[in-house]
Write an enzyme that holds these catalytic residues in place. Structure first.
Site, short mmCIF file in Angstrom:
data_model
loop_
_atom_site.label_atom_id
_atom_site.label_comp_id
_atom_site.label_asym_id
_atom_site.label_seq_id
_atom_site.Cartn_x
_atom_site.Cartn_y
_atom_site.Cartn_z
N ASN A 1 0.87 -1.17 0.00
CA ASN A 1 0.00 0.00 0.00
C ASN A 1 0.91 1.22 0.00
OD1 ASN A 1 -1.78 2.04 0.48
ND2 ASN A 1 -2.74 1.11 2.27
N LYS B 1 3.40 0.77 3.05
CA LYS B 1 2.98 -0.23 4.04
C LYS B 1 3.02 -1.58 3.35
CE LYS B 1 -0.47 2.48 6.46
NZ LYS B 1 -1.88 2.76 6.38
N ARG C 1 -2.65 -2.02 -3.41
CA ARG C 1 -3.89 -1.29 -3.19
C ARG C 1 -3.86 -0.02 -4.04
NH1 ARG C 1 -5.00 3.27 1.15
NH2 ARG C 1 -7.22 3.53 0.77
N HIS D 1 -12.83 2.98 -0.08
CA HIS D 1 -12.86 1.93 0.96
C HIS D 1 -13.62 0.68 0.49
CE1 HIS D 1 -12.74 5.30 4.20
NE2 HIS D 1 -11.51 4.86 4.00
N HIS E 1 -17.42 2.11 7.80
CA HIS E 1 -15.96 2.08 7.91
C HIS E 1 -15.57 3.44 8.50
CE1 HIS E 1 -11.77 1.11 6.34
NE2 HIS E 1 -11.69 2.40 6.63
N GLY F 1 -12.76 5.44 10.31
CA GLY F 1 -11.36 5.51 10.71
C GLY F 1 -10.88 6.94 10.57
N ASN F 2 -9.69 7.09 10.05
CA ASN F 2 -9.19 8.42 9.78
C ASN F 2 -9.97 8.99 8.60
OD1 ASN F 2 -7.51 10.42 10.39
ND2 ASN F 2 -5.76 9.59 9.28
N GLY F 3 -10.13 8.16 7.58
CA GLY F 3 -11.10 8.43 6.52
C GLY F 3 -12.30 7.57 6.82
N ARG G 1 -10.75 15.70 6.96
CA ARG G 1 -11.59 16.07 5.80
C ARG G 1 -12.95 16.56 6.26
NH1 ARG G 1 -10.63 10.45 2.81
NH2 ARG G 1 -8.71 10.17 3.97
N ASP H 1 -7.14 12.92 15.66
CA ASP H 1 -7.25 11.56 16.20
C ASP H 1 -8.38 11.48 17.23
OD1 ASP H 1 -5.02 9.03 16.53
OD2 ASP H 1 -6.60 9.23 18.04
N GLY I 1 -10.52 1.86 12.47
CA GLY I 1 -9.97 2.33 13.75
C GLY I 1 -11.01 2.79 14.77
N GLU J 1 -14.05 0.03 15.19
CA GLU J 1 -13.70 -1.18 15.93
C GLU J 1 -13.40 -0.89 17.41
OE1 GLU J 1 -10.50 -3.28 13.88
OE2 GLU J 1 -11.48 -2.84 11.97
N GLU K 1 -8.12 -5.37 4.68
CA GLU K 1 -8.00 -5.07 3.25
C GLU K 1 -6.84 -5.84 2.61
OE1 GLU K 1 -8.30 -1.14 4.92
OE2 GLU K 1 -9.28 -0.46 3.09
P1 ADP Z 1 -6.81 4.96 8.52
O1 ADP Z 1 -8.01 5.51 7.81
O2 ADP Z 1 -5.63 5.89 8.51
O3 ADP Z 1 -6.48 3.51 8.19
P2 ADP Z 1 -7.70 3.91 11.07
O4 ADP Z 1 -8.73 3.01 10.54
O5 ADP Z 1 -6.49 3.33 11.72
O6 ADP Z 1 -7.25 5.00 10.03
O7 ADP Z 1 -8.42 4.86 12.14
C1 ADP Z 1 -7.76 5.86 12.84
C2 ADP Z 1 -8.71 6.37 13.91
O8 ADP Z 1 -9.07 5.26 14.75
C3 ADP Z 1 -8.11 7.43 14.81
O9 ADP Z 1 -9.04 8.49 14.97
C4 ADP Z 1 -7.91 6.72 16.12
O10 ADP Z 1 -8.16 7.55 17.22
C5 ADP Z 1 -8.91 5.59 16.10
N1 ADP Z 1 -8.36 4.43 16.81
C6 ADP Z 1 -7.44 3.56 16.34
N2 ADP Z 1 -7.13 2.63 17.28
C7 ADP Z 1 -7.86 2.94 18.38
C8 ADP Z 1 -8.00 2.37 19.68
N3 ADP Z 1 -7.31 1.30 20.05
N4 ADP Z 1 -8.89 2.96 20.53
C9 ADP Z 1 -9.60 4.03 20.15
N5 ADP Z 1 -9.52 4.61 18.94
C10 ADP Z 1 -8.67 4.08 18.06
#
Ligand code: ADP
Length: 404
Positions: free
Chosen positions: A7, A14, A94, A183, A211, A213-215, A244, A286, A334, A337, A387
């Site tokens: 990736n 990665k 990816r 995604h 989904h 996460g960060n995105g 974003r 975050d 992230g 989950e 993924e």
């Molecule tokens: P990306 O889109 O970069 O792959 P991720 O799916 O890793 O991102 O998601 C990142 C987000 O998930 C961040 O906002 C982070 O705070 C949150 N996150 C990741 N791990 C944990 C955890 N163990 N507990 C709480 N929040 C988490």
């Protein structure tokens, strides 16, 4: 089949090395991250399974050097996991944007490369980096077949009334302006896994995958096929994300540009990198930092977290309407989950559908779990996304066919 999954980002690589015995049976041999490519102080973190992790700091001028570093780590006599490069049978990449050229993974050839190149216009931060990764692998492993898996492919089943913007039609025909989503690999994986886990027949099911996460994106999956998703022409559309902005009245953009005397590139940068959790809170992109700040009473952190849940609730509501119901809601990535508070806030809003959250089960993080009670009318599940596994599976399938 030993498969290297890559990736490539603009300044990072990665990777995961998987030994695929079948779709379901595989060993993770190693994984790692090359960071800060092109900066004075780059580095690699290599995590071989069953051995200690190795970290090295060194300048990494370009992706070819980065890729060589990955391969050297994989065959290193002390922390490597392979005898030689020849053990790598295929490489899977990816790719963020495949537009309407690709509705599935593909073997890399000149035509595929040309199409990925055209898609650079729609994903200027991602696709050029993916191409660098493919070329770097071609130079270092010239005889190894490469496969590309697209974040957009799963969304190619969206109907035209879901993927068209109500702009003049010529912008679609001239510039391919439409919604593509992102995604997709994750949404496809967790919808299938979720259906299996919940005992649903995927071909006769209404699933909404979140989904987060960060995105972040939310997708409506009807009978195993995507019918709508929250991201659009680029991964900016939809809900609030780490940096974003998600949906904004389009007229706000030229208004701010005029007021602040900003160029299109500057505005694009603000919407993609300086907005979302970060821009609204002024604290962090975050969610963990925002949770901590909200617990300490910070009003902007509280606002962001409420908006996060509210945006997800609205998207789920839209997709319940679009599918005329829902059997299963899946949380992944992230935040999906790991953040039980967000999941609780979202699920409590669907009591009108007869959704009943199992509050104790909902405290779990990061593992496949049923979060709804047995008598809930809508099932809710936490399904960790993977993924890389999907990319490795697709690579195995495609490479097996060419070898036959
Ligand atoms: P990306 O889109 O970069 O792959 P991720 O799916 O890793 O991102 O998601 C990142 C987000 O998930 C961040 O906002 C982070 O705070 C949150 N996150 C990741 N791990 C944990 C955890 N163990 N507990 C709480 N929040 C988490």
């Amino acid at each position: 089949m030993i498969i290297l999954v890559i990736n490539c980002g603009s300044s990072s690589i990665k990777y995961q090395l998987l030994d695929m015995k079948s779709d379901e049976v595989y060993d993770l041999l190693a994984k790692g991250l090359v960071e800060k490519i092109g900066l004075p102080e780059g580095g690699i973190t290599h995590r071989p399974t069953g051995k200690d992790k190795v970290e090295k700091t060194l300048p990494i001028p370009d992706h070819k050097v980065g890729m060589k570093l990955v391969l050297d780590a994989l065959v290193d006599p002390s922390h490597g996991v392979l005898k030689s490069f020849d053990d790598i049978e295929a490489v899977g990449h990816r790719i963020v944007q495949g537009a309407d050229f690709f509705s599935g993974s593909a073997l890399v050839n000149d035509d595929v490369l040309k199409k990925i190149e055209i898609c650079c216009d729609f994903a200027p931060l991602h696709n050029p980096a993916h191409l660098l990764g493919i070329h770097a692998v071609s130079e270092v492993l010239p005889d190894v077949p490469q496969v590309v898996t697209f974040d957009t492919a799963f969304h190619q089943t969206m109907p035209d009334y879901a993927y068209m913007y109500a702009l003049p039609y010529e912008y679609y025909t001239k510039y391919r302006v439409r919604r593509y989503g992102a995604h997709g690999t994750s949404h496809e994986y967790v919808s299938r896994k979720g259906a299996e886990f919940a005992g649903l027949d995927i071909n006769n099911s209404k699933i909404i995958t979140c989904h987060i996460g960060n995105g972040s994106s939310v997708t409506a999956v009807l009978n195993g096929k995507c019918i709508d998703t929250s991201m659009g022409f680029t991964p900016l559309e939809g809900m609030i994300m780490g940096t974003r902005c998600g949906n904004v009245d389009c007229n706000v953009i030229p208004y701010i540009m005029k007021k602040e005397n900003l160029t299109p590139d500057q505005m694009t940068d603000i919407m993609n990198k300086k907005s979302g959790f970060l821009g609204l809170s002024g604290i962090s992109s975050d969610a963990r930092d925002l949770d901590a700040a909200a617990n300490a009473g910070d009003p902007k952190a509280k606002l962001v977290l409420k908006k996060l849940s509210y945006d997800i609730i609205k998207l789920i509501g839209q997709y319940v309407a679009a599918m005329n119901g829902v059997d299963l809601i899946v949380f992944t990535a992230g935040i999906g989950e790991n953040n039980s508070r967000m999941r609780r806030r979202v699920c409590e809003n669907f009591s009108y559908l007869g959704l009943k959250l199992d509050y104790e089960a909902n405290m779990v993080t990061g593992k496949t779990t049923m979060l709804s009670t047995p008598d809930s009318a809508v099932k809710v599940a936490l399904i960790p996304t993977d993924e890389e596994l999907v990319i490795a599976r697709d690579t195995m399938h495609i490479v097996s066919t060419i070898e036959e």
